[in-house]
Design a protein around this motif. Structure first.
Motif, PDB file in Angstrom:
ATOM      1  N   TYR A   5     -27.621  -9.400  15.518  1.00 42.96           N
ATOM      2  CA  TYR A   5     -27.101 -10.734  15.213  1.00 42.96           C
ATOM      3  C   TYR A   5     -26.898 -10.936  13.716  1.00 42.96           C
ATOM      4  O   TYR A   5     -25.982 -11.661  13.313  1.00 42.96           O
ATOM      5  CB  TYR A   5     -27.985 -11.814  15.838  1.00 42.96           C
ATOM      6  CG  TYR A   5     -27.700 -11.906  17.315  1.00 42.96           C
ATOM      7  CD1 TYR A   5     -26.470 -12.363  17.780  1.00 42.96           C
ATOM      8  CD2 TYR A   5     -28.630 -11.480  18.256  1.00 42.96           C
ATOM      9  CE1 TYR A   5     -26.172 -12.401  19.125  1.00 42.96           C
ATOM     10  CE2 TYR A   5     -28.348 -11.524  19.616  1.00 42.96           C
ATOM     11  CZ  TYR A   5     -27.121 -11.986  20.046  1.00 42.96           C
ATOM     12  OH  TYR A   5     -26.822 -12.024  21.378  1.00 42.96           O
ATOM     13  N   CYS A  54     -30.098 -21.089  17.527  1.00 43.50           N
ATOM     14  CA  CYS A  54     -28.893 -21.915  17.328  1.00 43.50           C
ATOM     15  C   CYS A  54     -27.699 -21.117  16.826  1.00 43.50           C
ATOM     16  O   CYS A  54     -26.567 -21.612  16.869  1.00 43.50           O
ATOM     17  CB  CYS A  54     -29.197 -23.050  16.353  1.00 43.50           C
ATOM     18  SG  CYS A  54     -29.666 -22.455  14.708  1.00 43.50           S
ATOM     19  N   ASP A  71     -33.372 -20.273  14.153  1.00 42.54           N
ATOM     20  CA  ASP A  71     -32.861 -18.948  14.499  1.00 42.54           C
ATOM     21  C   ASP A  71     -33.621 -17.916  13.674  1.00 42.54           C
ATOM     22  O   ASP A  71     -34.142 -18.223  12.606  1.00 42.54           O
ATOM     23  CB  ASP A  71     -31.347 -18.856  14.215  1.00 42.54           C
ATOM     24  CG  ASP A  71     -30.662 -17.771  15.018  1.00 42.54           C
ATOM     25  OD1 ASP A  71     -30.011 -18.091  16.034  1.00 42.54           O
ATOM     26  OD2 ASP A  71     -30.807 -16.575  14.653  1.00 42.54           O
ATOM     27  N   HIS A 115     -30.515 -13.357  27.541  1.00 43.64           N
ATOM     28  CA  HIS A 115     -30.733 -12.047  26.916  1.00 43.64           C
ATOM     29  C   HIS A 115     -32.194 -11.605  27.028  1.00 43.64           C
ATOM     30  O   HIS A 115     -32.548 -10.529  26.546  1.00 43.64           O
ATOM     31  CB  HIS A 115     -30.374 -12.108  25.424  1.00 43.64           C
ATOM     32  CG  HIS A 115     -28.901 -12.240  25.164  1.00 43.64           C
ATOM     33  ND1 HIS A 115     -27.984 -11.283  25.525  1.00 43.64           N
ATOM     34  CD2 HIS A 115     -28.187 -13.231  24.577  1.00 43.64           C
ATOM     35  CE1 HIS A 115     -26.768 -11.670  25.170  1.00 43.64           C
ATOM     36  NE2 HIS A 115     -26.867 -12.857  24.597  1.00 43.64           N
TER      37      HIS A 115
END
Ligand SMILES: C[S@@+](CC[C@H](N)C(=O)[O-])C[C@H]1O[C@@H](n2cnc3c(N)ncnc32)[C@H](O)[C@@H]1O
Length: 196
Positions: A5, A54, A71, A115
Motif C-alpha cells: 500500500y 482509510c 491507516d 483482505h
C-alpha cells in the motif's frame, strides 16, 4: 500489506476513477454505482467516526460527522490529509487501535475487512467493538461467476508484482458474518453493512 500500500498510494485512486492501469478495465456500471455508494455513505446519520484503513480518504470525504482517519501507510495518509482537510488523520494499526473504549460513535472501514484472514478478522472486529458501538463495513460485492475469495497477483505501474488475498461478499453473508447487521447498500460492485 504495508509495503504494497505504500507503493500503491500514488496510483490508488486510479482504481476508483478508472485511470492509469484501470483505464481499460471493463467495469459495467462502475461509475454510476460508485456515485450511489458515495451518496449512501453521505446519508449515514452524523457521528463521531473512526475510518479504519482509510487509505487516500477517497470514501472518508463522504462520511458525515467529526471524522478521524487511521491507516498504517503514511503515503496514503499524506493524500488523505490533502483531500479531507476537515478530518484528522493518524498513522496506526487496525489491530491495536490507539483509542480508548467507545472513543467513537461509529467505526467505518472500507475495502479492508475483505483482505483479512480469519484470525485477523476476529482481532479487528474485537478492536472495532471496543472503540465504538456501531460498525459500518464497505467491501467488494460477490458477482455471479466469481469465487468468494481469491489470491490475486497485482501489478503496479512500476512493474512490481504483489500477492493480495481478497474476498467478495454477498450482502446477507457479510451481515451474518459480522454477527447480524443491516444491509445499507447492495450493488454489483460494492456492499455496505451496518451492525451495532
Ligand atoms: C484497499 S485499501 C482501502 C482504502 C480505503 N479504505 C478505501 O476504501 O479506498 C486498504 C488500506 O488498508 C491499510 N491497512 C492495511 N493493513 C492495515 C493495518 N493493519 N492497520 C491500518 N491500516 C492498514 C492500507 O495501508 C490501505 O490504505
Amino acid at each position: 500489506m504495508r509495503d504494497y500500500y505504500d507503493a500503491r498510494a500514488a496510483e490508488y485512486d486510479d482504481w476508483y476513477l478508472g485511470l492509469g492501469l484501470f483505464a481499460e478495465r471493463d467495469r459495467p456500471g462502475w461509475k454510476e454505482e460508485l456515485a450511489a455508494l458515495e451518496r449512501a455513505i453521505a446519508s449515514l446519520p452524523w457521528a463521531h467516526t473512526l475510518d479504519v484503513a482509510c487509505g487516500t480518504g477517497f470514501l472518508t470525504q463522504y462520511l458525515p460527522g467529526e471524522i478521524v482517519g487511521l491507516d498504517q501507510s503514511e503515503q496514503m495518509l499524506e493524500i488523505a490529509r490533502e483531500r479531507v482537510p476537515t478530518a484528522t488523520f493518524t498513522q496506526g494499526d487496525a489491530f491495536e487501535l490507539p483509542f480508548g473504549p467507545w472513543a467513537f460513535e461509529r467505526v467505518f472501514t472500507a475495502h479492508f475487512y475483505g483482505h483479512l484472514d480469519q484470525t485477523e478478522r476476529g482481532r479487528f472486529l474485537a478492536e472495532a467493538e471496543r472503540v465504538a458501538p456501531e460498525l459500518v463495513v464497505c467491501d467488494a460485492a460477490l458477482r455471479s461467476g466469481r469465487e468468494h475469495e481469491e489470491v490475486q497477483e497485482r501489478v503496479l505501474e512500476d512493474g512490481s508484482t504483489w500477492t493480495v488475498y481478497k474476498r467478495f461478499f454477498a450482502p446477507e453473508e457479510l451481515a451474518a458474518e459480522l454477527g447480524g447487521g443491516q444491509v445499507l447498500f447492495s450493488g454489483d460492485w460494492f456492499v455496505v453493512v451496518r451492525c451495532d
